[in-house]
Enzyme design. Structure first.
Site, PDB file in Angstrom:
ATOM      1  N   SER A  95       0.820  -1.203   0.000  1.00  0.00           N
ATOM      2  CA  SER A  95       0.000   0.000   0.000  1.00  0.00           C
ATOM      3  C   SER A  95       0.861   1.264   0.000  1.00  0.00           C
ATOM      4  O   SER A  95       1.731   1.421  -0.848  1.00  0.00           O
ATOM      5  CB  SER A  95      -0.957  -0.047   1.190  1.00  0.00           C
ATOM      6  OG  SER A  95      -1.937   0.958   1.100  1.00  0.00           O
ATOM      7  N   ASP A 223      -9.648  -4.676  -5.173  1.00  0.00           N
ATOM      8  CA  ASP A 223      -9.095  -3.748  -4.180  1.00  0.00           C
ATOM      9  C   ASP A 223      -9.930  -2.468  -4.149  1.00  0.00           C
ATOM     10  O   ASP A 223      -9.989  -1.732  -5.127  1.00  0.00           O
ATOM     11  CB  ASP A 223      -7.647  -3.435  -4.538  1.00  0.00           C
ATOM     12  CG  ASP A 223      -6.884  -2.757  -3.416  1.00  0.00           C
ATOM     13  OD1 ASP A 223      -7.491  -1.964  -2.675  1.00  0.00           O
ATOM     14  OD2 ASP A 223      -5.675  -3.026  -3.277  1.00  0.00           O
ATOM     15  N   HIS A 252      -7.606  -5.363  -0.768  1.00  0.00           N
ATOM     16  CA  HIS A 252      -6.371  -4.721  -0.306  1.00  0.00           C
ATOM     17  C   HIS A 252      -5.618  -5.616   0.685  1.00  0.00           C
ATOM     18  O   HIS A 252      -4.400  -5.576   0.755  1.00  0.00           O
ATOM     19  CB  HIS A 252      -6.720  -3.385   0.341  1.00  0.00           C
ATOM     20  CG  HIS A 252      -5.610  -2.381   0.299  1.00  0.00           C
ATOM     21  ND1 HIS A 252      -4.974  -2.009  -0.865  1.00  0.00           N
ATOM     22  CD2 HIS A 252      -5.032  -1.651   1.297  1.00  0.00           C
ATOM     23  CE1 HIS A 252      -4.051  -1.107  -0.595  1.00  0.00           C
ATOM     24  NE2 HIS A 252      -4.064  -0.869   0.711  1.00  0.00           N
TER      25      HIS A 252
END
Length: 272
Positions: A95, A223, A252
Site C-alpha cells: 500500500s 481492491d 487490499h
C-alpha cells in the site's frame, strides 16, 4: 525489541528474524510490523532474513508531530538499512509503503537493493490533475478524510469487509477482522491523518521512471482501497520490465486472504 534513532531524534522500532539474504518489509499506512505475520515465518523457513520497521507514529515507534511525508519515510527506511548495514536487499512494500520504497530508491539509489516488490501499492499518483485524469478528485479525498477524523473506529470498521473482499468468498473470521481494525487504530491519530493526506498528494511517477532493478507488482482486482485501474495497472505500465500479477478475488488485504499464493509468487520472484 530493538530501537534506533534517526536524525531528528525520533526512536524507531524494528524487528529482525532469521539469517540469509535480507528482505525489508515496508508496512502499509496505519499498520505496523505485525501485519507481516503470514509472511515472516514462511520466508525465515526458506532461508531469508526478515527485517520489519515500525514507521514513526506507528506500532512501537515514537509519535512525533512531523515526518509523515514520503521523503522522511524514505529517509527513515534508509536509516534502518544503514543502521543494520544491509546489502543485497529485497524491499517488500504494501500500500502506501510502496511510495516510501519507490522514494527510497530515487533518493538513496539501489546500491543496497537487488529487487523490489510492490503489493497493493498506492502508486503511481492518487490525485486527479490535468496530467493525471485517472486519479481521484481532491474533493472526494478531503470528504473521506473528514469522515475518518470524525469517527476513526467506525471508518475502519465500515471498510473492513471490503478490505478483505469477503463478498468474493475469502474466508476471514470476524475475530481476525476485529483484530486488524484494532491494529489500524493503534497508529497515532495525528499520523493517520497526516500520512493519509500526504500519500494522496505525492506524485511518485518520477520515482517509478527511474526503477531499473527487478520489480514485482501484485494487486487484487477487487481492491477498494487502491482501485487497480488507478494504481496497479498504471504502475505496471510505468515499470514495463516488472513481473505483474493480478489476483481476481483479492482486495487490499491480500497479504492475509491470499497469503499462500502471495508468498509463493514472492519466493518465485526471489529465485528468478
Amino acid at each position: 525489541m530493538p530501537f534506533f534513532e534517526v536524525g531528528d531524534g525520533t526512536r524507531l522500532s524494528y524487528e529482525d528474524y532469521g539469517a540469509g539474504a535480507p528482505m525489508v518489509f515496508v508496512s502499509s499506512w496505519v499498520l505496523n510490523a505485525d501485519m507481516w505475520e503470514y509472511q515472516v515465518p514462511f520466508f525465515v523457513e526458506h532461508g531469508f532474513r526478515c527485517v520489519l520497521l515500525d514507521r514513526r507514529g506507528h506500532g512501537r515507534s515514537d509519535r512525533p508531530s512531523s515526518g509523515y511525508d514520503a521523503d522522511t519515510g524514505a529517509d527513515d527506511l534508509a536509516a534502518l538499512i544503514e543502521h543494520l548495514d544491509l546489502r543485497g536487499i529485497t524491499l517488500v512494500a504494501h500500500s502506501a509503503g510502496g511510495g516510501e520504497a519507490a522514494r527510497y530508491l530515487s533518493r538513496h539509489g539501489a546500491e543496497r537493493v537487488l529487487r523490489v516488490a510492490f503489493l497493493a501499492s498506492t502508486l503511481p499518483y492518487l490525485k486527479s490533475t490535468e496530467d493525471n485524469p485517472e486519479g481521484i478528485p481532491e474533493a472526494v479525498n478531503e470528504a473521506t478524510l473528514a469522515q475518518l477524523r470524525k469517527d476513526r473506529p467506525k471508518w475502519f470498521a465500515d471498510r473492513a469487509q471490503g478490505y478483505f473482499a469477503t463478498h468474493l468468498g475469502n474466508d476471514v473470521s470476524p475475530a481476525l477482522i476485529e483484530h486488524e481494525v484494532r491494529r489500524c487504530l493503534s497508529a497515532s491519530p495525528f499520523a493517520t491523518a497526516a500520512m493519509f493526506r500526504s500519500n494522496f498528494h505525492t506524485d511518485f511517477r518520477p520515482d517509478l521512471r527511474h526503477i531499473t532493478i527487478p520489480t514485482l507488482v501484485v494487486h487484487g482486482v477487487a481492491d477498494q482501497s487502491a482501485p487497480i485501474g488507478v494504481t496497479g495497472r498504471r504502475t505496471r505500465k510505468m515499470v514495463p520490465h516488472a513481473v505483474y500479477r493480478e489476483y481476481p478475488t483479492a482486495g487490499h488485504g491480500l497479504y492475509v486472504t491470499h497469503a499462500e499464493q502471495l508468498n509463493a509468487d514472492i519466493l518465485g520472484f526471489l529465485k528468478s
